[in-house]
Design an enzyme around this catalytic site. Structure first.
Site, PDB file in Angstrom:
ATOM      1  N   GLU A 139      -1.096  -8.620   5.140  1.00 53.48           N
ATOM      2  CA  GLU A 139      -0.855  -8.667   6.483  1.00 53.48           C
ATOM      3  C   GLU A 139      -2.431  -8.678   7.250  1.00 53.48           C
ATOM      4  OE1 GLU A 139      -0.611  -5.895   4.848  1.00 53.48           O
ATOM      5  OE2 GLU A 139      -1.196  -4.101   6.174  1.00 53.48           O
ATOM      6  N   CYS A 144       0.909  -1.066   0.039  1.00 50.31           N
ATOM      7  CA  CYS A 144       0.085  -0.020   0.029  1.00 50.31           C
ATOM      8  C   CYS A 144       0.829   1.506  -0.081  1.00 50.31           C
ATOM      9  CB  CYS A 144      -0.879  -0.197   1.377  1.00 50.31           C
ATOM     10  SG  CYS A 144      -2.361   1.127   1.064  1.00 50.31           S
ATOM     11  N   HIS A 187      -3.680  -5.648   1.026  1.00 45.35           N
ATOM     12  CA  HIS A 187      -2.975  -5.912   2.269  1.00 45.35           C
ATOM     13  C   HIS A 187      -2.932  -7.459   2.565  1.00 45.35           C
ATOM     14  CE1 HIS A 187      -2.660  -1.669   3.763  1.00 45.35           C
ATOM     15  NE2 HIS A 187      -3.668  -1.496   2.972  1.00 45.35           N
TER      16      HIS A 187
END
Lengths: 233, 791
Positions: free
Chosen positions: A198, A85, A196
């Site tokens: 994560e 990002c 994302h």
């Protein structure tokens, strides 16, 4: 295996990345932006957020941070770097991956779950992704519209530098050219992507597809064992 | 000339004793919004005339916003006790213990008037302000919920406000990295001139790091860190939040604060680092009334005083008058109390995060806020050449501020309309007579008050922090707690349509619905925060509404065993044309789920599951979304609330979730049973086939609204167990049908059904029989279409 996550002022996914890379089997280390030392990290993650507030243009100031010199050296030695990002925006501004990320086509911040095709499975970022599998990850950004001049786009495609593309049914959330969600540098050791991983590393959060990417990264780094300069461990 | 300009031209830094003649017309105190009576009260507390700076400080601290002068007497009666409550009303946020040495901090707060004037910044700083209330206590903010209320979505003013406010909430929350995971979006004509922006924030802390907004220990240093002080937001609290809007609200734009979420993000990290390192004696954020409020409140709570060294306050512009510095509402600033031997360590942390920090004063033992120009000596005493510009007992500004017993009177005419602005007529075209229930269902699903909120929620980052298990669109947000099996569950609700008819019932229903939404997931509600949005308290009718709502809030919380841990009051919510907003008791509830894996969601799961309806409260049409579309008939009534049954229902839901015997659970709210069925199908992406026995006109049964009813789905193998459990607790459970297919089919049977159809010459009752595709289209398209934002 130490994995460093850079903390710029305004990073806000740094804690998330530290948590998730720990789940992927690495020892997480926070790397302060003013510190030009990777503290033995063999993987470097540039997390999401709004480094320096992103008031000028996403990522434009962060690339001048002292830590960026160490990351550039690390990449030049073949070390693995992942920008997520805002981290992708910083890598693009620093010229470590190709492309630029413009305002979303909707002119709005877009948070939604998307689906990604994985264009290659022979990279350190994707080698644990099973064939044929698409990934379900969230995006959350205002400036994620990937663009590149035609000639450079042709070069990127010719060298198979596109690693992820937005796929149906949710489709392209930001108007990126050729549905590009993530790219590799020419040496294929630096990757930037807008979604994302994560945030999709545990089933309870709705998907653990992202963990495949982080585990690929950790296992690839272990396999190639690049000793980093200044490693204390 | 605006009040501000008048104030500015007359305030000069006159030292105590130098009473320059106040201008004859208009007197300064009135220009600042103080009444003659209030000036007398100030004189009584000081034992002398205030000077101009003191008057300015009083004017902001005695504003409705800071002093709660109209509501304090009412709020005293609310139940606040709870065994796990660590900090209650009066602190920046309520704090409740959740085990494992952890506690949750949460609070709901309004930013209505600034958002009406400048939607983006008003909403953004609303988020910033409530986040500061959370991390000031040592808690890391983990979630935001926003409750937004607007007028007619088709007007250009509403659209401008919606766009700006949604962008403002997102712009701030997304940047600081706190997920926005839920909330409300309501359209009602009464909010046309005066939108409501209520924001709830939640944080987690280790209980040992709990930090209070106190300034203890005379001799300690008062340190201001964060952004510099400028002229923005001067008089925001007193000018904006404490008066009704008249003509020329645009002239009030300079009173709106400007937010810098990047600075806030640094402030969060620096504050938490300072607290976790044990470097602070106390911490207070700067909000309304700026340094004046932070200094006087923290000193008053600690029983100390503070001497402020005016010259030491870092400024962002030249030539600011003392009163501007003292009441500026520049955002992203914190006031810490620091032991002298820890100053270097504190400054080092602030520097690391790039934040200016300055010693701006000393804690004293004289019980006064003193403002000095010309410097302090090493002991915190004014230097010989210094001038004392103001000296006010801290209690006079805070705990002993003026208070009113306002007059409350019920309205002469009780309002029979379902909502303000909706015509009162029993129309022949009432859909209950010869309606096509499927068409009505589609109309309600696409109603801007019911339709999918995706157009708003996709503009909010809901997954940053990697704790979001369920976000917007789930009834209640679920946030797991890393390192434990637990999760926090949060919801915010209000019912303005009922509140407009009966403010007491509106408040009771809000508490019941909000805690029910939390209990539906399996979580045990821990406590309640609230935001009371009402009209001009000087109008007896509006004050009566506030009285009734507070009474309802208290009764409901007592009956459900929920402590009120904090809240906020926003008055003077009126339109320029007169008339207050629908009385809006916004309630926020936080609950604890012991095992996040046992969470129950709202969507239907597996084909073959049995669909059931818990609770048998007779629904009513008054105040319903249906009535908004169809108009009301004279015999339409409000549903009643039985709080004992509500408590039983919630207990049952919690135990059933713990036993993992429910596949899904959804509250019946706007649009009643039919809309709940449709939403459970859409959330789960699976159809259902149900049969409903109707004795009365089917509109009541299908679309009527009432509390204490829950739609569940259950694995057939567990149905008997669930039914037995409900029976044991005395909770009626009706079996309606089955999950499955790609359509929602609601078959009507019984007298009421045939009666409706016969009128049109049909021999059988109309069924609802709609495909998921059609339902989804109505639901998805409703909001963007209403706002003119179709892609």
């Amino acid at each position: 295996m130490k994995a460093g996550v850079v903390v710029f002022p305004g990073s806000n996914c740094d804690r998330d990345a530290l948590h998730a890379i720990g789940l992927a089997g690495a020892e997480p280390v926070a790397l302060w932006h003013e510190d030009a030392d990777l503290h033995g990290a063999e993987i470097v993650i540039l997390p999401g957020g709004f480094a320096y507030g992103d008031y000028l243009r996403a990522g434009v100031l962060a690339r001048f941070s002292p830590i960026m010199g160490a990351i550039r050296d690390h990449a030049a030695r073949g070390g693995l770097v992942l920008g997520i990002c805002n981290g992708f925006q910083v890598l693009a501004e620093a010229g470590l991956v190709p492309g630029a990320l413009l305002r979303n086509a909707s002119m709005r911040f877009e948070h939604r779950w998307v689906r990604l095709t994985v264009e290659r499975r022979d990279t350190p970022f994707t080698n644990l992704v099973p064939p044929g599998m698409t990934l379900r990850l969230p995006v959350a950004h205002g400036e994620g519209c990937f663009t590149l001049p035609d000639r450079e786009m042709a070069t990127l495609e010719a060298r198979s530098g596109v690693l992820f593309r937005y796929a149906q049914p949710e489709g392209n959330p930001n108007g990126s050219e050729r549905d590009i969600a993530g790219v590799l540098n020419a040496r294929e050791n630096v990757c930037g992507l807008m979604p994302h991983p994560e945030r999709a590393s545990e089933e309870i959060l709705g998907s653990d597809d992202g963990l495949l990417l982080l585990r690929s990264l950790v296992e690839s780094a272990a396999a190639s064992r690049q000793p980093a300069v200044g490693a204390a461990a | 000339m605006t009040a501000l300009e008048v104030a500015e031209s007359h305030i000069v830094a006159s030292p105590i004793g130098d009473h320059a003649a106040l201008p004859a017309s208009p007197p300064l105190h009135r220009a600042l919004g103080l009444t003659d009576h209030e000036l007398d009260e100030i004189r009584a507390r000081l034992g002398r005339d205030p000077n101009d700076l003191e008057l300015a400080m009083f004017s902001v601290m005695w504003s409705e916003h800071c002093s709660y002068k109209s509501s304090r007497a009412l709020l005293r009666n609310l139940p606040t006790a709870g065994t796990d409550v660590v900090a209650g009303p009066g602190e920046n946020a309520g704090v409740v213990r959740i085990g494992d040495g952890l506690a949750v901090a949460f609070k709901l707060e309004s930013h209505n008037h600034p958002s009406a004037v400048e939607p983006y910044q008003g909403a953004a700083t609303g988020v910033g302000g409530i986040l500061r209330d959370i991390f000031t206590m040592g808690a890391r903010p983990i979630a935001v919920l926003d409750a937004l209320k607007f007028g007619d979505p088709s007007t250009s003013r509403t659209r401008h406000l919606v766009r700006g406010i949604v962008r403002g909430v997102g712009g701030y929350g997304n940047c600081v990295g706190v997920p926005t995971v839920g909330g409300e979006l309501v359209f009602d004509p009464s909010y046309e001139q005066n939108p409501l922006v209520n924001v709830m924030a939640i944080g987690i802390l280790e209980e040992r790091h709990l930090t209070l907004a106190r300034a203890p220990g005379p001799g300690n240093l008062v340190v201001l860190f964060g952004s510099t002080t400028g002229r923005d937001g001067i008089g925001g609290a007193s000018v904006l939040a404490s008066a009704t809007f008249g003509e020329g609200s645009a002239a009030k734009r300079p009173t709106v604060q400007v937010g810098d979420p990047f600075a806030e993000k640094l402030l969060i990290e620096a504050s938490l680092e300072l607290i976790e390192a044990g470097l602070l004696e106390g911490l207070q954020d700067l909000g309304a009334a700026g340094i004046t409020c932070a200094a006087s409140e923290s000193a008053d709570r600690a029983g100390t005083g503070i001497t402020v060294d005016l010259d030491a306050i870092p400024r962002r512009e030249e030539g600011m008058a003392p009163f501007e510095v003292m009441i500026s509402e520049s955002q992203e600033r914190m006031l810490a109390t620091v032991r002298p031997d820890r100053l270097d360590a504190v400054v080092a942390v602030c520097r690391r995060w790039g934040l200016p920090a300055a010693v701006i004063g000393r804690v004293t033992d004289d019980g006064a806020v003193t403002v000095v120009e010309g410097g302090l000596d090493g002991e915190g005493r004014p230097l010989a050449a210094a001038r004392v510009l103001a000296r006010i007992p801290t209690s006079a500004l805070t705990s002993d501020a003026i208070m009113y017993e306002r007059e409350g009177r019920p309205p002469v005419r009780s309002r029979p309309a379902p909502a303000p602005g909706v015509p009162v007529s029993a129309q022949d075209g009432l859909p209950e007579r010869g309606m096509d229930p499927g068409a009505v269902l589609l109309a309600l699903l696409g109603d801007p008050n019911v339709a999918s909120r995706a157009w708003v929620t996709t503009q909010y980052d809901a997954t940053v922090g990697t704790d979001t298990v369920a976000g917007s669109g789930s009834g209640a947000a679920v946030l797991r707690i890393k390192g434990t099996t637990k999760a926090l569950v949060a919801a915010t609700d209000a019912n303005a349509r009922v509140g407009a008819l009966d403010p007491y019932l509106g408040a009771v229903i809000a508490v019941a619905e909000c805690s029910r939404n939390v209990a539906l997931t399996g979580a045990r509600p821990l406590g309640v925060t609230n935001c009371l949005n009402f009209g001009d308290p000087e109008r007896p009718e509006a004050f009566w509404q506030l009285q009734e709502a507070v009474r309802g809030l208290g009764d409901a919380c007592l009956a459900l065993g929920l402590p009120i841990t904090g809240g906020n009051v926003s008055l003077y919510n009126e339109s320029a044309a007169g008339g207050s907003i629908a009385p809006t008791t916004q309630v926020g509830v936080v609950g604890l789920l012991d095992d996040v894996a046992s969470r129950v969601g709202p969507g239907f799961q597996a084909p073959g599951d049995i669909v059931g309806l818990l609770g048998d409260t007779a629904p009513g049409l008054a105040g319903s979304i249906y009535a908004e579309h169809a108009g009301t008939a004279p015999d339409d009534r409000l549903a009643e609330v039985d709080l004992v049954r509500e408590a039983d229902l919630q207990r049952f839901l919690i135990s059933a979730a713990a036993a993992r015997s429910l596949r899904s659970a959804r509250d019946l709210s706007s649009g009643g049973l039919a809309v709940a069925l449709a939403k459970s199908c859409l959330t789960g992406d699976v159809g259902a086939d149900v049969q409903i026995l109707v004795a009365a006109p089917p509109a009541v049964e299908l679309f009527g609204e009432g509390p204490s009813r829950v739609l569940i789905s259950v694995d057939p193998a567990r149905w008997d167990e669930v039914a037995a459990g409900a029976a044991r607790q005395g909770i009626p459970l009706r079996r309606l049908g089955e999950v499955g297919g790609e359509r929602l089919r609601i078959r009507l049977s019984g007298e009421g059904a045939t009666g409706a159809a016969e009128e049109r010459g049909a021999t059988v009752a109309d069924d609802v029989d709609e495909s998921l595709v059609v339902l989804r289209h109505a639901w998805d398209a409703g909001l963007p279409r209403a706002l003119g934002e179709e892609a």
